[in-house]
Design an enzyme around this catalytic site. Structure first.
Site, PDB file in Angstrom:
ATOM      1  N   GLY A  14       9.232   2.349  -0.101  1.00 35.07           N
ATOM      2  CA  GLY A  14       8.705   2.334  -1.459  1.00 35.07           C
ATOM      3  C   GLY A  14       7.521   3.260  -1.567  1.00 35.07           C
ATOM      4  O   GLY A  14       7.329   4.154  -0.739  1.00 35.07           O
ATOM      5  N   GLY A  15       6.703   3.026  -2.595  1.00 39.07           N
ATOM      6  CA  GLY A  15       5.583   3.920  -2.841  1.00 39.07           C
ATOM      7  C   GLY A  15       4.562   3.923  -1.728  1.00 39.07           C
ATOM      8  O   GLY A  15       3.904   4.934  -1.487  1.00 39.07           O
TER       9      GLY A  15
ATOM     10  N   GLY B  86      14.218  -0.160   4.198  1.00 39.24           N
ATOM     11  CA  GLY B  86      13.904   0.334   2.863  1.00 39.24           C
ATOM     12  C   GLY B  86      12.541   0.981   2.842  1.00 39.24           C
ATOM     13  O   GLY B  86      11.787   0.942   3.812  1.00 39.24           O
TER      14      GLY B  86
ATOM     15  N   LYS C 196       6.586  -3.411   8.873  1.00 39.32           N
ATOM     16  CA  LYS C 196       6.207  -2.550   7.758  1.00 39.32           C
ATOM     17  C   LYS C 196       5.107  -1.604   8.204  1.00 39.32           C
ATOM     18  O   LYS C 196       4.116  -2.021   8.796  1.00 39.32           O
ATOM     19  CB  LYS C 196       5.729  -3.370   6.564  1.00 39.32           C
ATOM     20  CG  LYS C 196       5.394  -2.501   5.342  1.00 39.32           C
ATOM     21  CD  LYS C 196       5.192  -3.340   4.098  1.00 39.32           C
ATOM     22  CE  LYS C 196       4.952  -2.461   2.876  1.00 39.32           C
ATOM     23  NZ  LYS C 196       4.843  -3.233   1.627  1.00 39.32           N
TER      24      LYS C 196
ATOM     25  N   ASP D   5       1.654  -8.040  -9.060  1.00 36.43           N
ATOM     26  CA  ASP D   5       2.826  -7.156  -9.145  1.00 36.43           C
ATOM     27  C   ASP D   5       4.111  -7.985  -9.101  1.00 36.43           C
ATOM     28  O   ASP D   5       5.042  -7.652  -8.378  1.00 36.43           O
ATOM     29  CB  ASP D   5       2.804  -6.132  -8.014  1.00 36.43           C
ATOM     30  CG  ASP D   5       3.704  -4.923  -8.298  1.00 36.43           C
ATOM     31  OD1 ASP D   5       3.991  -4.679  -9.487  1.00 36.43           O
ATOM     32  OD2 ASP D   5       4.112  -4.248  -7.341  1.00 36.43           O
TER      33      ASP D   5
END
Length: 743
Positions: free
Chosen positions: A23-24, A21, A43, A163
């Site tokens: 993300g930002g 996946g 990551k 978050d």
């Protein structure tokens, strides 16, 4: 790799399998870790420029030393062949809302769903024309209970997530909740001290104080839990608007509609909890234990409201005086102060306290702080955090002041530390062609950094703080040498904390530090009895004197043990001894973790993690997981994460407690397992005495004698005749002696 995915080179240790996946900020891959023999997640960054890189490192460092089943487990940080990346636990399952809701269609989950900035995506839009999706009440309470536990553990460690939202909460197939994505996590005290803080988070789940002020404490995370609870109960979000600003403004007002007013069948207790969590003022919201109690939890450990114990400080007047004198002595020459002591004795807190007082007394001082992490494989790790701090400072200055500080070739700064790209003037600077000689190129980058620091030193008094310097690398010392021993002397106070190390290579690195600048040493030992009682009194203000005296005495002047005992008393209401606290803590361990702890205790001193894993009959991956669990419980210490790095009981009292509660048969079995493990990995040359000792303690005199004779022959071959004589005598005492060994 999935078709069309960019190839990610993680080096020879990892086999990258597929994209999970994005993300930002980051991209996550599934990979096989050859060293640990397990699947992991890797990551990496979409953009390795300054601001993003600082956030990326923060995500890793926020949870580096914290292990809990409800928090994603982090591995190691690497400066990869192409871009930086870190390894972490591979978590598989569904997001929290999908798990709680029955009959809803599962959604694809992204591991990296963080949103940077208040204009981020909305996970679920309000559905004013529909009722809430059905949900499982038992799952709701169980899921939120685990989430509250994860947040409490995080807050106890002095961290705020900032978050919390459904896409950052994973439920595994086994029903274990895992909190993810710590890219926005920050230290509680740092959050309060921040000035000009960036407003970050996801606006729909963000607390009102986070949105407007940017500075938060643990109350912001509890507000986000309230938003999630409201969403489950009603099928909509508590505050909506056409723009992010409109939503933020509405968050500062009381709720216009409670969950029960929208959905009458909402349980009264959950309605009340939701309303309490969504109070505009953070001080009006329930925290930790109260949230758990309302959800039917039984967790007994202290929670965020006691997280401010990190700010407590007593004693150490002489050490503080030494630090202050060192600061005053810095004129035109650098000076170093090395604070030495065992883990948990209060080294970092001592320096923090000194720096906090210094910032108050000396407005012109600029403190640049960092830390060496044992699980980081990055260049210049001793200076990496300092560079991050310096980039943040430069970013806060007016453009004209930054221009006056920059070296002649500003682009060289971001070549050395990419985090400097967050400084607009550096990011916009013209590129500089690399020199053909890598060594010359590196020296030119060092010179640019030195030029910047020299100009800065004309305006501000500089202090560098490097925590856990024992994990430094050789490249860091080369950089420090260029900065501190150059003919253009840099007036800076360097303060470093170090733990005792057994590794000769690391001792050699620390010895090199003393040659870089005049050094003063502080040997930090136990707190005096009077000061230990004072700390116990401040930790337990509501307890009687006898309780405080008992806690102080049982901790033997060790601040970390004292804090743990105070937490035990605060949580259980019992005035327990250290043994009682250890017994409870050990009982809460998984069986495999208890077994590894027993192996470490029986070994009696630092043992390589490879030997410990073999003796406990566990894989490398299991050993890493259980070691993290034991470290989190303050039951063991390590000097690294590699197989050859050592693990040892956190404190002698821990070792004595564990060993003392083993029966004779169990102890003999563990000694035998250790002897076999030592022999299997070929440790006869490195640790011959350990082989003999464990075989003898296992009740195997013949085996011990054979090890002693083998060690004696090796000593003879090495001309170590005194050592050979000791081993021959050992073999004789064990009833076995081979005269041919002398020939």
């Amino acid at each position: 790799m999935m078709s069309g995915d960019p190839t990610f080179d993680a080096g020879p240790r990892f086999v990258v399998r597929r994209l999970l996946g994005s993300g930002g900020m980051g991209v996550v891959y599934e990979a096989w870790d050859r060293e640990l023999d397990e699947r992991v997640a890797l990551k990496t960054l979409r953009n390795a420029d300054g601001w993003w890189l600082a956030r990326f490192k923060q995500e890793f460092r926020s949870l580096h030393d914290l292990s809990h089943p409800n928090l994603v487990r982090f591995g190691e940080l690497f400066d990869g062949p192409a871009e930086p990346f870190f390894s972490m636990e591979l978590v598989e399952g569904t997001d929290l809302l999908t798990w709680i809701r029955s009959g809803s269609r599962p959604r694809v989950f992204s591991l990296t769903g963080s949103t940077l900035g208040v204009s981020g995506e909305v996970a679920l839009r309000p559905r004013a024309d529909e009722g809430p999706e059905p949900y499982d009440p038992e799952r709701l309470r169980a899921g939120l209970g685990q989430l509250a536990t994860a947040i409490s553990v995080l807050h106890e460690a002095g961290k705020v997530h900032r978050d919390i939202k459904p896409s950052n909460v994973m439920m595994t197939r086994e029903g274990r909740l895992v909190l993810l994505d710590f890219g926005l996590a920050t230290d509680v005290r740092a959050a309060h001290r921040a000035t000009g803080a960036e407003v970050v988070g996801t606006v729909e789940y963000m607390a009102p104080e986070q949105a407007l002020e940017g500075t938060v404490d643990g109350g912001a995370d509890w507000y986000s839990v309230g938003v999630i609870l409201f969403e489950v109960l009603t099928g909509r979000l508590p505050h909506t608007g056409r723009t992010p600003h409109e939503i933020i403004v509405r968050k500062h007002r009381p709720l216009q509609a409670t969950p029960r007013s929208l959905v009458p069948e909402t349980p009264e207790d959950l309605d009340a909890l939701c309303v309490a969590l969504l109070q505009p003022r953070p001080e009006d919201r329930p925290h930790g234990r109260e949230v758990l109690a309302r959800l039917g939890g039984t967790r007994e450990e202290p929670t965020a409201e006691r997280g401010d114990t990190q700010s407590l400080f007593v004693g150490r007047e002489e050490e503080l005086s030494t630090l202050r004198a060192a600061f005053d002595a810095v004129n035109e020459e650098p000076l170093a102060v090395v604070v030495e002591g065992v883990s948990g004795v209060g080294k970092s807190r001592l320096v923090d306290h000194f720096l906090e007082a210094l910032a108050t007394d000396e407005p012109n001082v600029l403190v640049l702080a960092g830390r060496c992490y044992e699980r980081e494989v990055v260049p210049f790790k001793a200076f990496d955090g300092i560079a991050d701090s310096l980039a943040r400072y430069l970013s806060s200055l007016p453009a004209s002041e930054v221009e006056a500080l920059l070296p002649r070739r500003p682009a060289l700064l971001s070549r050395l530390f990419p985090v400097f790209k967050r400084v607009e003037a550096i990011a916009a600077a013209p590129t500089v062609a690399d020199l053909p000689d890598p060594q010359a190129q590196r020296l030119r980058m060092f010179a640019a950094l030195r030029e910047l620091l020299l100009r800065l030193a004309l305006r501000r008094r500089l202090v560098w703080f490097v925590d856990d310097l024992q994990w430094t690398d050789a490249d860091s010392l080369v950089l420090l040498s260029e900065l501190l021993t150059h003919e253009e002397r840099l007036p800076v106070l360097l303060v470093a904390t170090v733990r005792p190390v057994d590794d000769p290579a690391r001792r050699a690195l620390l010895t090199q530090l003393s040659r870089l600048a005049p050094a003063r040493r502080i040997q930090l030992g136990e707190l005096p009895a009077r000061k230990a009682l004072e700390l116990a009194t401040r930790l337990l203000p509501d307890r009687d004197r006898g309780t405080r005296e008992s806690v102080a005495a049982n901790a033997s002047g060790h601040p970390m043990l004292l804090l743990e005992l105070a937490r035990h008393v605060d949580a259980s209401g019992e005035v327990g001894s250290l043994d009682e606290m250890l017994r409870r803590r050990i009982e809460e361990l998984e069986p495999r973790a208890r077994e590894l702890l027993e192996v470490v205790a029986v070994f009696g001193g630092p043992v390589t993690q490879e030997v410990a894993a073999a003796a406990a009959e566990m894989s490398s991956a299991d050993q890493v997981r259980t070691t993290l669990e034991l470290r989190s419980a303050h039951l063991v210490r390590t000097d690294g994460v590699r197989r050859t790095d050592r693990i040892v009981a956190y404190h002698d009292r821990v070792r004595e407690h564990v060993d003392g509660h083993l029966d004779d048969a169990r102890r003999r079995h563990l000694h035998e397992r250790l002897a076999i493990a030592l022999e299997r990995i070929g440790a006869a040359e490195r640790e011959p005495r350990a082989l003999v000792r464990h075989a003898r303690a296992a009740g195997r005199p013949a085996l011990a004698a054979s090890y002693a004779l083998t060690s004696a022959r090796q000593a003879v071959a090495s001309l170590a005749f005194d050592q050979a004589a000791e081993f021959f005598a050992e073999a004789l005492s064990l009833g076995s002696f081979d005269e041919t060994a002398l020939r």
